[in-house]
Design an enzyme around this catalytic site. Structure first.
Site, PDB file in Angstrom:
ATOM      1  CE1 TYR A  45      -2.321  14.311  -6.399  1.00 52.39           C
ATOM      2  CE2 TYR A  45      -1.760  12.198  -7.387  1.00 52.39           C
ATOM      3  CZ  TYR A  45      -2.000  13.556  -7.511  1.00 52.39           C
ATOM      4  OH  TYR A  45      -1.920  14.156  -8.732  1.00 52.39           O
ATOM      5  CD  GLN A  99       0.725  21.006  -8.893  1.00 50.64           C
ATOM      6  OE1 GLN A  99       1.909  20.658  -8.970  1.00 50.64           O
ATOM      7  NE2 GLN A  99      -0.105  20.911  -9.922  1.00 50.64           N
ATOM      8  CB  SER A 101       1.516  -1.832 -11.875  1.00 46.15           C
ATOM      9  OG  SER A 101       0.715  -2.770 -11.220  1.00 46.15           O
ATOM     10  CD  GLN A 127       0.267  -5.498 -13.531  1.00 45.82           C
ATOM     11  OE1 GLN A 127      -0.430  -6.087 -12.722  1.00 45.82           O
ATOM     12  NE2 GLN A 127       0.555  -4.219 -13.400  1.00 45.82           N
ATOM     13  CG  HIS A 178      -2.452  -1.206 -14.540  1.00 44.66           C
ATOM     14  ND1 HIS A 178      -3.425  -0.389 -14.043  1.00 44.66           N
ATOM     15  CD2 HIS A 178      -2.639  -2.412 -13.953  1.00 44.66           C
ATOM     16  CE1 HIS A 178      -4.177  -1.056 -13.185  1.00 44.66           C
ATOM     17  NE2 HIS A 178      -3.725  -2.290 -13.115  1.00 44.66           N
ATOM     18  CD  GLU A 228       1.873  -3.834  -7.808  1.00 40.27           C
ATOM     19  OE1 GLU A 228       2.342  -3.863  -8.978  1.00 40.27           O
ATOM     20  OE2 GLU A 228       1.062  -2.970  -7.427  1.00 40.27           O
ATOM     21  CG  HIS A 229      -0.573  -7.586  -8.686  1.00 40.62           C
ATOM     22  ND1 HIS A 229      -0.065  -6.480  -9.348  1.00 40.62           N
ATOM     23  CD2 HIS A 229      -1.605  -7.122  -7.935  1.00 40.62           C
ATOM     24  CE1 HIS A 229      -0.778  -5.402  -9.013  1.00 40.62           C
ATOM     25  NE2 HIS A 229      -1.710  -5.766  -8.156  1.00 40.62           N
ATOM     26  CG  ASP A 259      -6.186  -4.777  -9.676  1.00 39.96           C
ATOM     27  OD1 ASP A 259      -5.279  -4.841  -8.822  1.00 39.96           O
ATOM     28  OD2 ASP A 259      -5.990  -4.979 -10.892  1.00 39.96           O
ATOM     29  CD  GLU A 274      24.471   1.113  27.204  1.00 43.39           C
ATOM     30  OE1 GLU A 274      23.882   2.191  27.096  1.00 43.39           O
ATOM     31  OE2 GLU A 274      24.085   0.062  26.628  1.00 43.39           O
ATOM     32  CG  HIS A 317      20.766   6.921  31.561  1.00 47.13           C
ATOM     33  ND1 HIS A 317      21.369   8.030  31.040  1.00 47.13           N
ATOM     34  CD2 HIS A 317      19.813   6.564  30.662  1.00 47.13           C
ATOM     35  CE1 HIS A 317      20.813   8.336  29.862  1.00 47.13           C
ATOM     36  NE2 HIS A 317      19.867   7.451  29.621  1.00 47.13           N
TER      37      HIS A 317
END
Lengths: 433, 433
Positions: free
Chosen positions: A125, A187, A236, A258, A261, A325-326, A359, A413, A418
């Protein structure tokens, strides 16, 4: 400026707190309704939503191969060269991650194998919005291709003209994307997870998006007939650790990368030098003047945190607690310092490694765990496009040797059948001999 | 018996359908309430629930180390030897999965690294119920130990006496579990995900459980302050592919091994031989007579499916469509046949490889994707106890060389500050030279 050593434990937690990320009940209900409509009406529902949100005149979801080619060919050649260069680095680094199957005898006559195989069909996506994101096409398309996924479906919201930018088209073609569909939002996620007449159901869905996309990914990942997803998402963020040796203008430029963004981006500077912090603040103000997205960056920088620590060890502890994250490290002795750092998605070392290198083009993946997930989730890599399974084969010798162990454990068990599955084989071997 | 070639596509889908697994609204609400109580009241809530569901007289959640030792020492020595033997095989196979870090120059002066590190703290859940499950302690504890997790927390519901079985105690000590807590159900999952006074918050939670445990794992995995989880869960299942050469008694014993797990267990036989199917059915009836859990197995076998195909290729296609957790292959030429099979959690090859070998002792992990998730999720392995992150370091040469590429892409995406972070560095290098 926050003086770390003056804070209580609770205040430290508050100083590193992220904005609340719970999606509203309303978002969740809207997304559930969209998914239901797509499940019921397939393409017709996806086209309806796309007309409503993106392109009023859309008639077909699929971008035909010839249009894709024409668009790709129209890309400015210098941008095409930049995409090629980034592609090569990302391809090289992800190819180097190819795992090796394991085969071994764990005991005499007991052969065990661990095998890796590409996911058959992945959906990627790519958000629309103000700017095209060819870099994200590369970050998802290249590892899918390297892994050997047979089918790569790309969904992205069309512009008003019912098309995509040359950048997206070029990057998609370069990665060998199988099909491009002109739809976005919940969607698109529903269509890839459940399948429609024209969009085939994918095994796993990757990629960033707004709160509707994030919520839709979560909802389809909880359905047994849905799809797996890459990782949970959040705003981010960057944390920079810098000492008195660091260049304040470099640090400021990374914080601002950063910040531009989005208004919810998180930027944190941790330093043992009060002077450096003051210089960075000033450099931020200076650099903000010339940015095209200065409004967004300024809003984000209002939530920026400047944390003064007594030592660099304390700075490392702050970063480990935050799990960024970074993580950018601009210190005099990074080789000694790096082993103290854990819990980061991607680390940028030294003065010449801006966040924008990762990036776009260094070769590492820019899809990274945010929101503290760097403590327990991995950065995106080749393995996310593959799955592991095991094989075992026992010989007659193997079952004779290991059989009594299996029977003893099965009986402990209380699982007779088994145990019986082994006993019946051991009996057969006794009769043979 | 189902004759595959006579079915329409829809009928084929129905023939392979699994029971609906949506958790009820009631389960979901109950679990949400339990999680809220544990978040609010910590240990007191966990003890309350444990008294209510498991052990009326419980006073302390933690099983103290001395009691654990005494219990472990009391284990029957032949069972202890069986656990040791299984431990060694599981340890060997998971040690062989240790990944290698990647370091490379993607372009001159651009060094990229992929590093693996153990999760710091993992929580493992072992269900209670009629039988103890020391095998699951091994399947989760061994890879946690091999990965190098610093802390392994184990939660399991206590028996009425407020204790655990010698088998569980022995296996936990053998794996180097850090602490054992006497609690189960949604309250145990909530405690490990959120932390209480005595139970520290874990980064990731592993292990099987009933519908409340499964729902609780799902709910905590959606909370940013919660924990990651191993994989989605569903009823256990086996698919056996056998031809006329297979031993019907062996095949029947494997179907019954699956069936005795629970009344919702799924067992499927796919064969190109009508005679084999008839013989297996008869063997199932015979073997059922002597099983202690015959009632459970008989109920499960009422939903067993016997599918007749025209060819073995068609049998492979059935299996690939179903994507079984356990796939048993008992055919004359397995070497040629195996490459046709995909989408299984663990594969058992040949007459001497019963499912129980992998359940207990071959060395492979018995925590596997069920419910069709074998299409898009991995079998549990060492990597699930680790995380990956990346590092990049550009030299002055690196940024000079790659900088224009980064700037071109940043500008194409309209991200000025990203471009500026490079420009400012290139300017500094120009001034230096």
């Amino acid at each position: 400026m926050i003086i770390w050593s003056s804070l209580t434990d609770t205040e430290k937690q508050q100083a590193l707190a992220r904005p609340t990320a719970s999606s509203s009940r309303q978002t969740s209900d809207t997304v559930a309704q969209i998914i239901n409509r797509v499940e019921k009406d397939g393409d017709a529902a996806v086209i309806d939503f796309t007309r409503q949100f993106d392109c009023p005149d859309l008639t077909t979801l699929k971008l035909d191969a010839q249009t894709l080619d024409t668009l790709a060919d129209s890309l400015d050649s210098s941008v095409a060269r930049a995409i090629n260069r980034a592609y090569n680095n990302i391809h090289a680094f992800h190819s180097a991650q190819m795992p090796t199957d394991v085969t071994m005898e764990t005991s005499p006559g007991v052969r065990c194998e661990l095998k890796y195989t590409a996911l058959e069909h992945v959906g990627i996506y790519i958000p629309g919005g103000s700017a095209p994101l060819p870099s994200t096409v590369l970050m998802l398309g290249v590892p899918a291709r390297v892994a050997g996924c047979q089918r790569i479906t790309l969904c992205t919201p069309p512009n008003k003209q019912g098309s995509v930018t040359p950048e997206i088209a070029y990057a998609a073609r370069k990665c060998g994307v199988t099909e491009v569909f002109l739809c976005g939002g919940a969607q698109a996620i529903a269509a890839m997870a459940l399948g429609t007449q024209s969009i085939r159901k994918a095994d796993k869905i990757f990629g960033p998006g707004n709160s509707y996309v994030t919520e839709a990914k979560q909802q389809v990942s909880l359905r047994p007939d849905g799809a797996a997803i890459d990782m949970p998402a959040g705003p981010s963020e960057v944390l920079v650790i810098a000492d008195a040796d660091a260049n304040p203008a470099f640090v400021a430029s990374d914080l601002l990368s950063q910040a531009e963004h989005g208004p919810d981006s998180q930027a944190i500077l941790v330093s043992n030098s009060e002077a450096l912090i003051a210089d960075v603040k000033q450099a931020v103000e200076e650099q903000l003047e010339s940015l095209s997205r200065a409004d967004i960056a300024r809003t984000a920088m209002q939530n920026a945190r400047y944390i003064l620590t007594e030592t660099m060890d304390e700075a490392a502890a702050v970063s480990n607690q935050y799990a960024p994250e970074h993580l950018i490290v601009q210190t005099a002795q990074s080789a000694d310092f790096l082993p103290k750092l854990k819990n980061a998605g991607s680390v940028f070392v030294g003065p010449w490694s801006p966040e924008s290198a990762g990036d776009y083009a260094s070769g590492t993946n820019h899809v990274l765990p945010t929101y503290g997930y760097a403590k327990n989730y991995s950065s995106l890599g080749l393995l996310d496009f593959m799955r592991r399974y095991t094989i075992q084969e026992l010989s007659a010798t193997g079952i004779k040797d290991l059989g009594p162990t299996i029977m003893s454990l099965a009986q402990a068990e209380g699982l007779d059948a088994h145990s019986n599955a082994v006993a019946i084989r051991l009996d057969a071997l006794k009769e043979e001999s």
